[in-house]
Scaffold this motif. Sequence first.
Motif, PDB file in Angstrom:
ATOM      1  N   UNK A  50     -94.948 -74.121 -11.932  1.00 21.05           N
ATOM      2  CA  UNK A  50     -95.885 -73.054 -11.567  1.00 21.05           C
ATOM      3  C   UNK A  50     -95.487 -72.483 -10.208  1.00 21.05           C
ATOM      4  N   UNK A  51     -95.468 -71.166 -10.106  1.00 22.98           N
ATOM      5  CA  UNK A  51     -94.972 -70.520  -8.889  1.00 22.98           C
ATOM      6  C   UNK A  51     -96.002 -69.637  -8.205  1.00 22.98           C
ATOM      7  N   UNK A  52     -97.164 -69.443  -8.829  1.00 25.90           N
ATOM      8  CA  UNK A  52     -98.118 -68.500  -8.238  1.00 25.90           C
ATOM      9  C   UNK A  52     -98.666 -68.982  -6.898  1.00 25.90           C
ATOM     10  N   UNK A  53     -98.887 -70.298  -6.751  1.00 35.09           N
ATOM     11  CA  UNK A  53     -99.378 -70.807  -5.470  1.00 35.09           C
ATOM     12  C   UNK A  53     -98.291 -70.725  -4.396  1.00 35.09           C
ATOM     13  N   UNK A  54     -97.043 -70.878  -4.795  1.00 40.17           N
ATOM     14  CA  UNK A  54     -95.941 -70.696  -3.843  1.00 40.17           C
ATOM     15  C   UNK A  54     -95.923 -69.242  -3.375  1.00 40.17           C
ATOM     16  N   UNK A  55     -96.079 -68.319  -4.311  1.00 39.30           N
ATOM     17  CA  UNK A  55     -96.096 -66.897  -3.949  1.00 39.30           C
ATOM     18  C   UNK A  55     -97.242 -66.587  -2.993  1.00 39.30           C
ATOM     19  N   UNK A  56     -98.398 -67.190  -3.228  1.00 42.44           N
ATOM     20  CA  UNK A  56     -99.553 -66.960  -2.351  1.00 42.44           C
ATOM     21  C   UNK A  56     -99.265 -67.407  -0.922  1.00 42.44           C
ATOM     22  N   UNK A  57     -98.490 -68.464  -0.775  1.00 45.45           N
ATOM     23  CA  UNK A  57     -98.143 -68.964   0.560  1.00 45.45           C
ATOM     24  C   UNK A  57     -97.174 -68.039   1.293  1.00 45.45           C
ATOM     25  N   UNK A  58     -96.572 -67.125   0.549  1.00 43.30           N
ATOM     26  CA  UNK A  58     -95.628 -66.172   1.145  1.00 43.30           C
ATOM     27  C   UNK A  58     -96.104 -64.726   0.889  1.00 43.30           C
ATOM     28  N   UNK A  59     -97.374 -64.497   1.176  1.00 40.92           N
ATOM     29  CA  UNK A  59     -97.940 -63.139   1.171  1.00 40.92           C
ATOM     30  C   UNK A  59     -97.863 -62.469  -0.202  1.00 40.92           C
ATOM     31  N   UNK A  60     -98.108 -63.222  -1.253  1.00 42.49           N
ATOM     32  CA  UNK A  60     -98.036 -62.634  -2.584  1.00 42.49           C
ATOM     33  C   UNK A  60     -98.983 -63.295  -3.551  1.00 42.49           C
TER      34      UNK A  60
ATOM     35  N   UNK B 186     -98.768 -64.751 -11.607  1.00 44.52           N
ATOM     36  CA  UNK B 186     -98.968 -65.712 -12.693  1.00 44.52           C
ATOM     37  C   UNK B 186     -98.212 -67.010 -12.405  1.00 44.52           C
ATOM     38  N   UNK B 187     -98.537 -68.085 -13.135  1.00 50.20           N
ATOM     39  CA  UNK B 187     -97.791 -69.341 -12.954  1.00 50.20           C
ATOM     40  C   UNK B 187     -96.289 -69.214 -13.205  1.00 50.20           C
ATOM     41  N   UNK B 188     -95.883 -68.280 -14.075  1.00 48.84           N
ATOM     42  CA  UNK B 188     -94.457 -68.141 -14.400  1.00 48.84           C
ATOM     43  C   UNK B 188     -93.846 -66.813 -13.942  1.00 48.84           C
ATOM     44  N   UNK B 189     -94.650 -65.937 -13.376  1.00 49.55           N
ATOM     45  CA  UNK B 189     -94.143 -64.636 -12.903  1.00 49.55           C
ATOM     46  C   UNK B 189     -94.991 -64.169 -11.732  1.00 49.55           C
ATOM     47  N   UNK B 190     -94.390 -64.132 -10.560  1.00 54.48           N
ATOM     48  CA  UNK B 190     -95.128 -63.775  -9.340  1.00 54.48           C
ATOM     49  C   UNK B 190     -94.271 -62.915  -8.435  1.00 54.48           C
TER      50      UNK B 190
ATOM     51  N   UNK C 173     -77.925 -70.231 -18.733  1.00 50.48           N
ATOM     52  CA  UNK C 173     -78.243 -71.603 -19.114  1.00 50.48           C
ATOM     53  C   UNK C 173     -78.358 -72.476 -17.857  1.00 50.48           C
ATOM     54  N   UNK C 174     -79.374 -73.303 -17.830  1.00 51.29           N
ATOM     55  CA  UNK C 174     -79.566 -74.222 -16.708  1.00 51.29           C
ATOM     56  C   UNK C 174     -80.488 -73.700 -15.625  1.00 51.29           C
ATOM     57  N   UNK C 175     -80.831 -72.414 -15.676  1.00 52.12           N
ATOM     58  CA  UNK C 175     -81.728 -71.848 -14.668  1.00 52.12           C
ATOM     59  C   UNK C 175     -83.169 -72.165 -15.055  1.00 52.12           C
ATOM     60  N   UNK C 176     -83.887 -72.817 -14.130  1.00 53.08           N
ATOM     61  CA  UNK C 176     -85.271 -73.205 -14.354  1.00 53.08           C
ATOM     62  C   UNK C 176     -86.241 -72.232 -13.702  1.00 53.08           C
ATOM     63  N   UNK C 177     -85.882 -71.759 -12.516  1.00 52.74           N
ATOM     64  CA  UNK C 177     -86.699 -70.775 -11.802  1.00 52.74           C
ATOM     65  C   UNK C 177     -85.777 -69.983 -10.889  1.00 52.74           C
TER      66      UNK C 177
ATOM     67  N   UNK D  37     -90.277 -63.461  -8.126  1.00 53.68           N
ATOM     68  CA  UNK D  37     -90.174 -64.881  -8.456  1.00 53.68           C
ATOM     69  C   UNK D  37     -90.498 -65.087  -9.933  1.00 53.68           C
ATOM     70  N   UNK D  38     -89.635 -65.818 -10.624  1.00 59.41           N
ATOM     71  CA  UNK D  38     -89.846 -66.112 -12.037  1.00 59.41           C
ATOM     72  C   UNK D  38     -89.566 -67.592 -12.306  1.00 59.41           C
TER      73      UNK D  38
END
Length: 314
Positions: free
Chosen positions: A272-282, A285-289, A247-251, A266-267
């Motif tokens: 949205x996390x996919x653009x963050x993943x792209x910035x770190x060599x990955x 999806x927006x919710x799973x990268x 409970x309380x975990x957002x990402x 990354x979940x």
Amino acid sequence: MIQEDILTAIEQFDTIIIHRHVRPDPDALGSQVGLQTIIKASFPKKNVYVVGESDPSLDFLAGMDAIEDSTYKHALVIVCDTANTDRIDDERFGSGQKLIKIDHHPEVDQYGDMQWVDTTASSTSEMIYELYLLGKKRGLQINAAAARLLYAGIVGDTGRFLYPSTTKRTMNYAGDLIGYDFDRQQLYDGMYQIDENIAKLKGYILQNYELQPSGFCTIRLTKDLMAKFNLEAGETSATVGTLGEIAGVLAWVMFVEEDDQIRARIRSKGPAINEIAQAFHGGGHPLASGATVYSWEEADKLCQVMDEACSKYQ
């Protein structure tokens, strides 16, 4: 219609080689080998291969082929479930006569002579089943082996139909697939049953995670720690959802140290996390990268970006 063009290409080529992304998950393998199985069932005289590094945790699903470079001459190459070229497993994907991309991730790289990208699909396996439905009138056939693989891909990428990507179309296709004769319980056991050392690792994660006020959570699994639990890096994928149950975990990010890099799983439940993943060599999806960092200092930078994203989302 792009699907009809893809079917025409499949009909035209005698040799077809199918790729997918590195570090495969059930959807990557399900779509890749499911498509191979459909093509082989439909056109027995064609040479159809699947390539990439094997993941021991997914060997129960399917194995890979070993082929010579010369096999790519005059071949049709299809890449499944991969948004960007950096993540395609086996760099020979560009060596064929024609290249097709089939994917459901948000667009990162435009590559190939033909691209079918559907971000409304729950999985690439769902898209392959749709391709089969469109191709039935042209002689495409499916069997229980292909149904098992596509069903596994859909189940894996929807989190057993829990994720928002699950649609009425997804459920209809899944309903069709379970009508074929394969052992669903055995499939679920292979995907979700865990060994005792994985269970103990889950206990460690739940006792040692770090949760920020923003809702960002992280855990670091070092090489020494995995040696203690007698685990390989790839086996830790079974625990990636553990932090999301709190409970309380957002990402969250699970860092897994390997010999020359640190894998970041990354979940998210919101930002949205996919653009963050792209910035770190990955990417992903927006919710799973997934991403890769090369030092714990770089891991700290990824955590900072994730923490800020969670704060802004709140």
